[in-house]
Design an enzyme around this catalytic site. Structure first.
Site, short mmCIF file in Angstrom:
data_model
loop_
_atom_site.label_atom_id
_atom_site.label_comp_id
_atom_site.label_asym_id
_atom_site.label_seq_id
_atom_site.Cartn_x
_atom_site.Cartn_y
_atom_site.Cartn_z
N ILE A 14 3.07 0.50 9.89
CA ILE A 14 3.79 -1.04 9.67
C ILE A 14 5.00 -0.39 8.75
O ILE A 14 5.81 -1.69 9.51
CB ILE A 14 2.80 -1.81 8.87
CG1 ILE A 14 1.53 -1.98 9.67
CG2 ILE A 14 3.49 -2.76 8.55
CD1 ILE A 14 1.02 -2.90 9.05
N ARG A 89 -16.62 -0.95 0.57
CA ARG A 89 -15.53 -1.65 0.70
C ARG A 89 -14.58 -1.72 -0.96
O ARG A 89 -13.94 -1.92 -1.63
CB ARG A 89 -15.73 -2.99 1.00
CG ARG A 89 -14.94 -4.00 0.87
CD ARG A 89 -15.05 -4.99 1.91
NE ARG A 89 -16.31 -6.04 0.86
CZ ARG A 89 -16.98 -7.41 1.30
NH1 ARG A 89 -16.32 -8.15 2.53
NH2 ARG A 89 -17.74 -7.93 0.36
N ASN A 121 -4.08 -4.13 2.42
CA ASN A 121 -5.47 -4.89 2.50
C ASN A 121 -6.50 -4.54 1.36
O ASN A 121 -6.41 -3.27 0.80
CB ASN A 121 -6.50 -4.40 3.85
CG ASN A 121 -6.27 -5.87 5.50
OD1 ASN A 121 -6.29 -6.47 5.04
ND2 ASN A 121 -6.50 -5.05 6.01
N HIS A 176 -7.97 -13.23 4.84
CA HIS A 176 -7.74 -12.19 6.59
C HIS A 176 -9.52 -11.51 6.32
O HIS A 176 -9.02 -10.64 6.02
CB HIS A 176 -6.91 -11.75 5.86
CG HIS A 176 -5.90 -10.80 7.06
ND1 HIS A 176 -6.02 -11.43 7.79
CD2 HIS A 176 -6.15 -9.68 7.15
CE1 HIS A 176 -5.78 -10.06 9.17
NE2 HIS A 176 -5.93 -9.15 7.93
O1 TXD Z 1 -2.77 -8.32 8.61
C1 TXD Z 1 -2.39 -8.22 7.55
N1 TXD Z 1 -2.86 -7.59 6.28
C2 TXD Z 1 -2.63 -5.85 7.99
C3 TXD Z 1 -2.87 -5.23 6.78
C4 TXD Z 1 -3.25 -6.18 9.92
C5 TXD Z 1 -2.89 -4.53 9.54
C6 TXD Z 1 -3.31 -3.84 9.20
N2 TXD Z 1 -2.80 -3.87 7.05
C7 TXD Z 1 -3.14 -3.47 6.19
O2 TXD Z 1 -2.27 -2.64 5.65
C8 TXD Z 1 -3.51 -1.65 6.05
O3 TXD Z 1 -6.11 -2.52 5.89
C9 TXD Z 1 -3.30 -1.25 5.59
O4 TXD Z 1 -3.86 -1.55 3.72
C10 TXD Z 1 -1.57 -1.62 5.15
C11 TXD Z 1 -1.09 -0.45 5.81
O5 TXD Z 1 -1.37 0.09 7.04
P1 TXD Z 1 -0.75 0.63 8.03
O6 TXD Z 1 -1.11 1.26 9.50
O7 TXD Z 1 0.71 1.43 7.85
O8 TXD Z 1 -1.65 1.97 6.72
P2 TXD Z 1 -0.71 3.79 6.67
O9 TXD Z 1 0.14 4.57 8.51
O10 TXD Z 1 -2.05 4.10 6.58
O11 TXD Z 1 0.24 3.85 6.09
C12 TXD Z 1 -0.05 3.29 4.49
C13 TXD Z 1 1.07 4.33 3.38
C14 TXD Z 1 0.87 5.22 3.80
O12 TXD Z 1 2.15 6.02 4.62
C15 TXD Z 1 0.53 6.39 2.59
O13 TXD Z 1 1.75 7.58 1.84
C16 TXD Z 1 1.19 5.53 1.81
O14 TXD Z 1 0.91 3.90 2.63
N3 TXD Z 1 0.41 4.98 -0.14
C17 TXD Z 1 1.13 5.00 -0.95
N4 TXD Z 1 3.42 4.22 -0.87
C18 TXD Z 1 4.11 4.17 -2.21
N5 TXD Z 1 3.41 4.15 -2.96
C19 TXD Z 1 1.60 4.70 -2.96
N6 TXD Z 1 0.79 4.63 -4.05
C20 TXD Z 1 0.45 5.06 -1.88
N7 TXD Z 1 -0.11 5.28 -2.18
C21 TXD Z 1 -0.66 5.46 -0.22
#
Ligand code: TXD
Length: 319
Positions: A14, A89, A121, A176
């Site tokens: 995202i 969860r 999430n 959600h």
């Molecule tokens: O409607 C909604 N709100 C949603 C939510 C719709 C779709 C997905 N949704 C949630 O968004 C999903 O369940 C995830 O919790 C988030 C992010 O989804 P994404 O697909 O972008 O996940 P990725 O590709 O795994 O990216 C998460 C990134 C990854 O690059 C990690 O290295 C990073 O988060 N990450 C961090 N960044 C900064 N700081 C910390 N501590 C950290 N930990 C992991």
């Protein structure tokens, strides 16, 4: 006037899509932040190299140090982990609540004047933790879910009626998750409410019920197809619409996870409701009247969110 600054905390699927869309729409300069060193820098450079082709001007940078988010006007948070086989969860909540605590502290230190959109999430609980830990006023911290859930509902309805997606409006209330409440009464085609469209013979109650259920399962439908992750194009588009409403003071009426202080009879909880989004953040919470079924669905959804928030509170007390 200097360009606005948009920080994306989490440079995964995202986060990367958000950066591309923010660039294409020239919303401002963009900083990607991630704990995995190299990824935010690599995505920033890749998108910067698309700019000459697409014709947008923006400075893109990547970082693994919170100082990089200093002075941001908008921060969109996707940091965290997704559920993997074998994880409960509660495991997911524990990990992501810890991530939100760190992100919240980073925002408090470096960008206390930002407008913050949480996507991580479980959304409604994570935005609650983020607001608590950042200490920002609740009207400047919101969660993205309703715009996405409504967009899915709108897409399915447009397909059913064979009309433009632009002419379909829809509202989804509540948390959600499985308990979200897609509102049939408040969803329309060019202003015509869905119940009237049944009377006009455009669809049937059965078909609408199926569409409502497909909307509730919209996230799972994509996960089942992708297998290795969750949706990211439509979630990114939805969050960008919210960022744009704030940056351009558009005063859009959008469903977002907003902090309630008595509205809908709910206190101290983030949950999806329609709000006016403008330069003041959440400028107004729109309290629509719910019928008995909608009220029952909304209350069930709030109870589900409250139990997740309670897990976060218990974890915090133990820490
Ligand atoms: O409607 C909604 N709100 C949603 C939510 C719709 C779709 C997905 N949704 C949630 O968004 C999903 O369940 C995830 O919790 C988030 C992010 O989804 P994404 O697909 O972008 O996940 P990725 O590709 O795994 O990216 C998460 C990134 C990854 O690059 C990690 O290295 C990073 O988060 N990450 C961090 N960044 C900064 N700081 C910390 N501590 C950290 N930990 C992991």
């Amino acid at each position: 006037m200097a360009r606005k600054k948009i920080a994306l905390v989490g440079a995964g699927n995202i986060g990367g899509t958000l950066a591309l869309l923010a660039g294409l729409k020239e919303l401002g300069d963009i900083t990607l932040f991630d704990v995995v060193d190299g990824v935010p820098q690599g995505k920033a450079l890749d998108i910067a190299e698309a700019a000459p082709v697409e014709g947008f001007d923006a400075t893109l940078s990547g970082a693994s140090d919170y100082a990089a988010i200093a002075g941001s006007d908008v921060i969109i948070v996707t940091a965290g982990v997704a559920r993997k086989p074998g994880m409960s969860r509660d495991d997911l909540i524990a990990i992501n609540a810890g991530v939100m605590a760190k992100v919240g502290e980073g925002i408090k230190t470096y960008a206390p004047d930002a407008f913050v959109i949480c996507i991580t999430n479980p959304l409604d609980a994570m935005v609650w933790v983020l607001q608590q830990k950042s200490g920002l006023p609740p009207h400047k911290v919101v969660g993205m879910a309703g715009v996405l859930d409504s967009a899915r509902f709108r897409f399915f309805l447009a397909e059913e009626f064979n009309v433009s997606v632009e002419d379909v409006t829809a509202f989804v209330l509540g948390g959600h998750g499985d308990t979200m409440v897609p509102s049939v009464r408040y969803s329309t085609v060019a202003g015509i409410p869905l119940p009237d469209l049944i009377k006009m013979g455009w669809t049937t109650q059965e078909k609408l019920d199926q569409i409502v259920q497909r909307t509730r399962d919209g996230g799972a439908e994509i996960v089942n197809l992708l297998k290795t992750g969750s949706a990211f194009y439509a979630p990114a588009s939805s969050a960008i619409q919210m960022a744009e409403a704030y940056l351009k003071d558009k005063k859009r009426v959008l469903p977002v996870a907003a902090y309630l202080t008595g509205q809908y009879g709910v206190n101290d909880l983030y949950v999806g409701v329609p709000v006016v989004l403008g330069a003041g953040g959440v400028e107004r919470i729109v309290e629509i009247s719910l019928d008995e079924t909608e009220k029952a669905g909304f209350e069930k959804s709030c109870a589900a969110v409250r139990s997740l928030v309670q897990i976060c509170k218990d974890l915090d007390a133990k820490a």
